[in-house]
Design an enzyme around this catalytic site. Structure first.
Site, PDB file in Angstrom:
ATOM      1  N   ASP A   1      -0.152  -3.240   8.758  1.00  0.00           N
ATOM      2  CA  ASP A   1      -1.818  -3.174   8.726  1.00  0.00           C
ATOM      3  C   ASP A   1      -2.579  -4.302   9.352  1.00  0.00           C
ATOM      4  O   ASP A   1      -3.656  -4.666   8.875  1.00  0.00           O
ATOM      5  CB  ASP A   1      -2.301  -2.575   7.615  1.00  0.00           C
ATOM      6  CG  ASP A   1      -1.758  -1.140   7.444  1.00  0.00           C
ATOM      7  OD1 ASP A   1      -1.245  -0.604   8.355  1.00  0.00           O
ATOM      8  OD2 ASP A   1      -2.144  -0.680   6.015  1.00  0.00           O
TER       9      ASP A   1
ATOM     10  N   HIS B   1       0.806  -1.296   0.089  1.00  0.00           N
ATOM     11  CA  HIS B   1      -0.125   0.137  -0.022  1.00  0.00           C
ATOM     12  C   HIS B   1       0.991   1.222  -0.003  1.00  0.00           C
ATOM     13  O   HIS B   1       2.016   1.259   0.712  1.00  0.00           O
ATOM     14  CB  HIS B   1      -0.940  -0.050   1.170  1.00  0.00           C
ATOM     15  CG  HIS B   1      -2.144  -0.916   1.034  1.00  0.00           C
ATOM     16  ND1 HIS B   1      -2.767  -1.251   2.057  1.00  0.00           N
ATOM     17  CD2 HIS B   1      -2.718  -1.459  -0.095  1.00  0.00           C
ATOM     18  CE1 HIS B   1      -3.862  -2.161   1.488  1.00  0.00           C
ATOM     19  NE2 HIS B   1      -3.767  -2.072   0.405  1.00  0.00           N
TER      20      HIS B   1
ATOM     21  N   HIS C   1      -4.891  -8.683   4.950  1.00  0.00           N
ATOM     22  CA  HIS C   1      -5.143  -7.138   4.673  1.00  0.00           C
ATOM     23  C   HIS C   1      -4.717  -7.013   3.063  1.00  0.00           C
ATOM     24  O   HIS C   1      -5.367  -6.538   2.296  1.00  0.00           O
ATOM     25  CB  HIS C   1      -4.428  -6.345   5.461  1.00  0.00           C
ATOM     26  CG  HIS C   1      -4.269  -4.935   5.227  1.00  0.00           C
ATOM     27  ND1 HIS C   1      -5.242  -4.200   5.373  1.00  0.00           N
ATOM     28  CD2 HIS C   1      -3.261  -4.050   4.724  1.00  0.00           C
ATOM     29  CE1 HIS C   1      -4.997  -2.682   5.054  1.00  0.00           C
ATOM     30  NE2 HIS C   1      -3.753  -2.947   4.576  1.00  0.00           N
TER      31      HIS C   1
ATOM     32  N   ASP D   1       0.703   3.946   1.366  1.00  0.00           N
ATOM     33  CA  ASP D   1       0.955   4.789   2.705  1.00  0.00           C
ATOM     34  C   ASP D   1       2.211   3.957   3.185  1.00  0.00           C
ATOM     35  O   ASP D   1       2.494   4.331   4.406  1.00  0.00           O
ATOM     36  CB  ASP D   1      -0.313   5.187   3.410  1.00  0.00           C
ATOM     37  CG  ASP D   1      -0.812   3.794   4.087  1.00  0.00           C
ATOM     38  OD1 ASP D   1      -0.953   2.761   3.146  1.00  0.00           O
ATOM     39  OD2 ASP D   1      -1.483   3.672   5.202  1.00  0.00           O
ATOM     40  N   HIS D   2       2.603   2.882   2.805  1.00  0.00           N
ATOM     41  CA  HIS D   2       3.737   2.150   3.300  1.00  0.00           C
ATOM     42  C   HIS D   2       4.996   2.132   2.531  1.00  0.00           C
ATOM     43  O   HIS D   2       6.136   2.094   3.005  1.00  0.00           O
ATOM     44  CB  HIS D   2       3.200   0.884   3.524  1.00  0.00           C
ATOM     45  CG  HIS D   2       2.343   0.691   4.690  1.00  0.00           C
ATOM     46  ND1 HIS D   2       2.549   0.261   6.030  1.00  0.00           N
ATOM     47  CD2 HIS D   2       1.001   1.090   4.765  1.00  0.00           C
ATOM     48  CE1 HIS D   2       1.242   0.269   6.680  1.00  0.00           C
ATOM     49  NE2 HIS D   2       0.444   0.813   5.917  1.00  0.00           N
TER      50      HIS D   2
ATOM     51  N   HIS E   1      -0.457   2.194  12.224  1.00  0.00           N
ATOM     52  CA  HIS E   1      -1.392   3.355  12.207  1.00  0.00           C
ATOM     53  C   HIS E   1      -1.506   3.778  13.876  1.00  0.00           C
ATOM     54  O   HIS E   1      -1.547   2.718  14.572  1.00  0.00           O
ATOM     55  CB  HIS E   1      -2.448   3.040  11.535  1.00  0.00           C
ATOM     56  CG  HIS E   1      -2.415   3.037  10.093  1.00  0.00           C
ATOM     57  ND1 HIS E   1      -2.519   4.301   9.440  1.00  0.00           N
ATOM     58  CD2 HIS E   1      -2.181   2.120   9.267  1.00  0.00           C
ATOM     59  CE1 HIS E   1      -2.556   3.917   8.141  1.00  0.00           C
ATOM     60  NE2 HIS E   1      -2.428   2.908   8.120  1.00  0.00           N
TER      61      HIS E   1
END
Ligand SMILES: [Zn+2]
Length: 248
Positions: free
Chosen positions: A122, A53, A105, A55-56, A160
């Site tokens: 996540d 993802h 996920h 955001d990673h 997160h």
């Protein structure tokens, strides 16, 4: 030493100091990492990614351009991947690291266990778990169980800051669990001081994270009231995850 660099709304990028190196875990954004490292005049030695993802991994490209360091991850969706790693023991940047495959996920999701630090992206969150985007409930449940089997003192380094909203849900599932009440107060204190609620320990998660408590009677009855078709841990887990998706 472990440093948490906040990114975006609620992500953390971890910097982990090893005997001879400095790792960046899940750099969704390069800017805050570059800024931090330049201030301290430190050079990182490796990038570890838990899944694909943005955001990673969004900052990987720029960090590799800047530092020319190797990138670890699982599968072809990780940008600038140097070494694809799968379940088992690996030598990463001179350190012995246990890689756990934890799909659910995403399908390429892995965790890294180095000493007592678990970088789990996540999948397992403090008091919660990630949404199921690419896998199915049974897959996610098994992945969480794999993490739950690690020693109690394992430090849960998830990606997160969702702990407060996760605890509100945990409270709805198990209103009479004192560990949840206690943790809610403790986390509220930390957040008021502007401090991260992470890392947590696996022991804390086993006491207050409903997704690791699918075999508990009270969790089972709450899940039954929210659509669980059976008492099996997987159907309890699936119902909890669905309930959480709609929970406000
Ligand atoms: Zn993700």
């Amino acid at each position: 030493m472990l440093t948490l660099i906040p990114a975006f709304q609620d992500n953390y990028i971890y910097l982990s100091q090893t005997a001879h190196g400095l790792w960046i875990v899940d750099p969704g954004d390069a800017q805050p990492v570059l800024q931090y490292l330049e201030q301290l005049q430190r050079r990182p030695t490796a990038i570890l990614c838990t899944h694909h993802h943005a955001d990673h991994v969004g900052g990987v490209e720029q960090l590799v351009e800047h530092y020319r360091i190797p990138v670890y991850g699982h599968g072809a969706q990780i940008p600038r991947l140097t070494q694809s790693v799968n379940e088992g023991s690996w030598e990463i940047d001179g350190e012995s690291v246990e890689v756990l495959e934890i799909p659910g996920h995403t399908l390429d999701h892995i965790a890294y266990l180095w000493q007592d630090l678990l970088f789990c992206g996540d999948t397992l969150f403090a008091a919660g778990c990630g949404r199921i985007f690419e896998g199915n409930p049974a897959m996610m449940y098994n992945s969480l169980q794999k993490l739950a089997a690690l020693p109690d003192n394992t430090q849960v380094c998830c990606a997160h800051e969702y702990t407060q909203s996760n605890l509100r849900f945990a409270m709805a599932v198990e209103p009479e669990n004192p560990a949840i009440t206690e943790r809610t107060e403790q986390v509220a204190r930390l957040r008021r001081q502007g401090r991260p609620s992470l890392p947590s320990t696996l022991q804390e998660e086993k006491r207050s994270n409903p997704f690791l408590r699918c075999g508990e009677d009270r969790v089972i009855s709450a899940a039954r009231a929210h659509g669980a078709s059976a008492d099996s841990p997987v159907s309890v887990f699936a119902a909890l995850r669905q309930w959480k998706n709609e929970f406000r």
